[in-house]
Design a protein around this motif. Structure first.
Motif, PDB file in Angstrom:
ATOM      1  N   GLY A   1       0.820  -1.211   0.000  1.00  0.00           N
ATOM      2  CA  GLY A   1       0.000   0.000   0.000  1.00  0.00           C
ATOM      3  C   GLY A   1       0.847   1.252   0.000  1.00  0.00           C
ATOM      4  N   PHE A   2       1.930   1.240   0.776  1.00  0.00           N
ATOM      5  CA  PHE A   2       2.848   2.378   0.820  1.00  0.00           C
ATOM      6  C   PHE A   2       3.506   2.598  -0.535  1.00  0.00           C
ATOM      7  CE2 PHE A   2       7.143   4.051   1.542  1.00  0.00           C
ATOM      8  CZ  PHE A   2       6.831   5.263   2.124  1.00  0.00           C
ATOM      9  N   GLU A   3       3.966   1.517  -1.170  1.00  0.00           N
ATOM     10  CA  GLU A   3       4.593   1.638  -2.488  1.00  0.00           C
ATOM     11  C   GLU A   3       3.612   2.227  -3.501  1.00  0.00           C
ATOM     12  OE1 GLU A   3       5.871  -2.350  -3.340  1.00  0.00           O
ATOM     13  OE2 GLU A   3       7.824  -2.038  -2.388  1.00  0.00           O
ATOM     14  N   ALA A   4       2.388   1.751  -3.494  1.00  0.00           N
ATOM     15  CA  ALA A   4       1.385   2.251  -4.445  1.00  0.00           C
ATOM     16  C   ALA A   4       1.131   3.736  -4.218  1.00  0.00           C
ATOM     17  CB  ALA A   4       0.084   1.462  -4.307  1.00  0.00           C
ATOM     18  N   THR A   5       1.045   4.148  -2.968  1.00  0.00           N
ATOM     19  CA  THR A   5       0.823   5.564  -2.655  1.00  0.00           C
ATOM     20  C   THR A   5       2.001   6.399  -3.111  1.00  0.00           C
ATOM     21  OG1 THR A   5      -0.556   4.959  -0.777  1.00  0.00           O
ATOM     22  CG2 THR A   5       0.358   7.195  -0.781  1.00  0.00           C
ATOM     23  N   CYS A   6       3.210   5.905  -2.897  1.00  0.00           N
ATOM     24  CA  CYS A   6       4.410   6.640  -3.338  1.00  0.00           C
ATOM     25  C   CYS A   6       4.421   6.815  -4.847  1.00  0.00           C
ATOM     26  CB  CYS A   6       5.674   5.924  -2.884  1.00  0.00           C
ATOM     27  SG  CYS A   6       5.999   6.078  -1.134  1.00  0.00           S
ATOM     28  N   TYR A   7       4.039   5.769  -5.583  1.00  0.00           N
ATOM     29  CA  TYR A   7       4.013   5.863  -7.042  1.00  0.00           C
ATOM     30  C   TYR A   7       2.988   6.886  -7.503  1.00  0.00           C
ATOM     31  CZ  TYR A   7       6.800   1.604  -6.874  1.00  0.00           C
ATOM     32  OH  TYR A   7       7.764   0.678  -6.619  1.00  0.00           O
ATOM     33  N   GLU A   8       1.832   6.895  -6.855  1.00  0.00           N
ATOM     34  CA  GLU A   8       0.811   7.889  -7.200  1.00  0.00           C
ATOM     35  C   GLU A   8       1.319   9.298  -6.931  1.00  0.00           C
ATOM     36  OE1 GLU A   8      -2.677   6.871  -4.967  1.00  0.00           O
ATOM     37  OE2 GLU A   8      -2.877   4.941  -5.974  1.00  0.00           O
ATOM     38  N   LEU A   9       1.972   9.491  -5.798  1.00  0.00           N
ATOM     39  CA  LEU A   9       2.508  10.813  -5.460  1.00  0.00           C
ATOM     40  C   LEU A   9       3.596  11.231  -6.433  1.00  0.00           C
ATOM     41  CD1 LEU A   9       2.716  10.645  -1.564  1.00  0.00           C
ATOM     42  CD2 LEU A   9       1.187  12.068  -2.931  1.00  0.00           C
ATOM     43  N   SER A  10       4.460  10.288  -6.811  1.00  0.00           N
ATOM     44  CA  SER A  10       5.533  10.653  -7.730  1.00  0.00           C
ATOM     45  C   SER A  10       4.965  11.035  -9.094  1.00  0.00           C
ATOM     46  CB  SER A  10       6.572   9.542  -7.856  1.00  0.00           C
ATOM     47  OG  SER A  10       6.051   8.406  -8.484  1.00  0.00           O
ATOM     48  N   ASP A  11       3.889  10.401  -9.530  1.00  0.00           N
ATOM     49  CA  ASP A  11       3.255  10.785 -10.793  1.00  0.00           C
ATOM     50  C   ASP A  11       2.648  12.184 -10.690  1.00  0.00           C
ATOM     51  OD1 ASP A  11       3.940   8.452 -12.079  1.00  0.00           O
ATOM     52  OD2 ASP A  11       2.036   7.450 -11.662  1.00  0.00           O
ATOM     53  N   GLU A  12       2.045  12.484  -9.535  1.00  0.00           N
ATOM     54  CA  GLU A  12       1.471  13.809  -9.318  1.00  0.00           C
ATOM     55  C   GLU A  12       2.569  14.876  -9.292  1.00  0.00           C
ATOM     56  OE1 GLU A  12      -0.986  16.146  -5.842  1.00  0.00           O
ATOM     57  OE2 GLU A  12      -1.271  13.992  -6.036  1.00  0.00           O
ATOM     58  N   ILE A  13       3.667  14.566  -8.634  1.00  0.00           N
ATOM     59  CA  ILE A  13       4.794  15.508  -8.572  1.00  0.00           C
ATOM     60  C   ILE A  13       5.354  15.733  -9.968  1.00  0.00           C
ATOM     61  CG2 ILE A  13       7.166  15.795  -7.737  1.00  0.00           C
ATOM     62  CD1 ILE A  13       6.226  14.254  -5.180  1.00  0.00           C
ATOM     63  N   LYS A  14       5.487  14.664 -10.750  1.00  0.00           N
ATOM     64  CA  LYS A  14       6.004  14.776 -12.116  1.00  0.00           C
ATOM     65  C   LYS A  14       5.145  15.732 -12.941  1.00  0.00           C
ATOM     66  CE  LYS A  14       5.145  11.485 -14.945  1.00  0.00           C
ATOM     67  NZ  LYS A  14       5.029  10.192 -15.610  1.00  0.00           N
ATOM     68  N   THR A  15       3.841  15.591 -12.832  1.00  0.00           N
ATOM     69  CA  THR A  15       2.916  16.455 -13.572  1.00  0.00           C
ATOM     70  C   THR A  15       3.082  17.911 -13.162  1.00  0.00           C
ATOM     71  OG1 THR A  15       1.350  14.641 -13.764  1.00  0.00           O
ATOM     72  CG2 THR A  15       0.478  16.851 -14.104  1.00  0.00           C
ATOM     73  N   LYS A  16       3.184  18.147 -11.858  1.00  0.00           N
ATOM     74  CA  LYS A  16       3.355  19.517 -11.370  1.00  0.00           C
ATOM     75  C   LYS A  16       4.691  20.110 -11.796  1.00  0.00           C
ATOM     76  CE  LYS A  16       0.197  19.249  -7.480  1.00  0.00           C
ATOM     77  NZ  LYS A  16       0.023  19.267  -6.032  1.00  0.00           N
ATOM     78  N   LEU A  17       5.741  19.297 -11.766  1.00  0.00           N
ATOM     79  CA  LEU A  17       7.054  19.784 -12.186  1.00  0.00           C
ATOM     80  C   LEU A  17       7.042  20.205 -13.649  1.00  0.00           C
ATOM     81  CD1 LEU A  17       9.496  17.234 -10.509  1.00  0.00           C
ATOM     82  CD2 LEU A  17       9.322  19.674  -9.998  1.00  0.00           C
TER      83      LEU A  17
ATOM     84  N   ALA B   1       4.541  21.148 -15.394  1.00  0.00           N
ATOM     85  CA  ALA B   1       3.695  22.329 -15.577  1.00  0.00           C
ATOM     86  C   ALA B   1       4.386  23.589 -15.096  1.00  0.00           C
ATOM     87  CB  ALA B   1       2.375  22.142 -14.830  1.00  0.00           C
ATOM     88  N   SER B   2       5.186  23.479 -14.027  1.00  0.00           N
ATOM     89  CA  SER B   2       5.774  24.687 -13.440  1.00  0.00           C
ATOM     90  C   SER B   2       7.095  25.076 -14.066  1.00  0.00           C
ATOM     91  CB  SER B   2       5.952  24.506 -11.932  1.00  0.00           C
ATOM     92  OG  SER B   2       6.911  23.495 -11.686  1.00  0.00           O
ATOM     93  N   ASP B   3       7.969  24.115 -14.355  1.00  0.00           N
ATOM     94  CA  ASP B   3       9.307  24.443 -14.851  1.00  0.00           C
ATOM     95  C   ASP B   3       9.825  23.312 -15.737  1.00  0.00           C
ATOM     96  OD1 ASP B   3      11.814  25.462 -15.304  1.00  0.00           O
ATOM     97  OD2 ASP B   3      12.466  25.345 -13.212  1.00  0.00           O
ATOM     98  N   PRO B   4       9.377  23.273 -16.982  1.00  0.00           N
ATOM     99  CA  PRO B   4       9.742  22.161 -17.866  1.00  0.00           C
ATOM    100  C   PRO B   4      11.249  21.978 -18.052  1.00  0.00           C
ATOM    101  CG  PRO B   4       8.018  23.493 -18.865  1.00  0.00           C
ATOM    102  CD  PRO B   4       8.485  24.206 -17.631  1.00  0.00           C
ATOM    103  N   ASP B   5      12.018  23.078 -18.009  1.00  0.00           N
ATOM    104  CA  ASP B   5      13.452  22.980 -18.253  1.00  0.00           C
ATOM    105  C   ASP B   5      14.182  22.204 -17.153  1.00  0.00           C
ATOM    106  OD1 ASP B   5      13.216  24.378 -20.629  1.00  0.00           O
ATOM    107  OD2 ASP B   5      13.516  26.315 -19.640  1.00  0.00           O
ATOM    108  N   SER B   6      13.842  22.442 -15.906  1.00  0.00           N
ATOM    109  CA  SER B   6      14.536  21.748 -14.817  1.00  0.00           C
ATOM    110  C   SER B   6      13.804  20.475 -14.384  1.00  0.00           C
ATOM    111  CB  SER B   6      14.707  22.680 -13.617  1.00  0.00           C
ATOM    112  OG  SER B   6      13.462  22.982 -13.047  1.00  0.00           O
ATOM    113  N   ALA B   7      12.630  20.260 -14.941  1.00  0.00           N
ATOM    114  CA  ALA B   7      11.823  19.112 -14.529  1.00  0.00           C
ATOM    115  C   ALA B   7      12.465  17.785 -14.891  1.00  0.00           C
ATOM    116  CB  ALA B   7      10.431  19.192 -15.146  1.00  0.00           C
TER     117      ALA B   7
END
Length: 122
Positions: free
Chosen positions: A82-98, A100-106
């Protein structure tokens, strides 16, 4: 697969569905199938196809292997999955935000996220 394993998996599916508060019909709708099909799974008459096994495992935040195991998974194993699945979901959300905010350093930050994922599987 044997009939006994079908019954074990069926009980797990029923527990997952009930823990979500779904009726058989609602659970079937979530998976794009019918109440009758869900009933057959839960009774151990047959198993879900590969796509539905993956969906059910993802909903329950467990691995397909755990869902299909003849042995009862330990609480620790379920917590880790369950922890691994939650981490993967969070990392996908972080990737999307990165992106959107700063494509060059993302790119570098996203690579770090994937490295973290791979390290967790080692």
């Amino acid at each position: 697969m044997n009939k006994e394993l079908n019954k074990i998996v069926g009980k797990r599916i029923k527990t997952i569905r009930r823990n979500l508060g779904f009726t058989m019909e609602q659970f079937g709708n979530e998976l794009g199938t019918t109440k009758a099909v869900v009933n057959n799974w839960e009774k151990g008459r047959n198993l879900p196809n590969k796509a539905n096994l993956l969906l059910i495992a993802n909903i329950a935040k467990v691995k397909v292997e755990t869902l299909l195991s003849e042995e009862e998974p330990s609480l620790i194993q379920l917590m880790i999955e369950g922890f691994e699945a939650t981490c993967y979901e969070l990392s996908d959300e972080i990737k999307t935000k990165l992106l959107a905010s700063d494509p060059d350093s993302a790119r570098g930050k996203i690579m770090d996220l994937y490295a973290c994922r791979l390290a967790g599987r080692a």
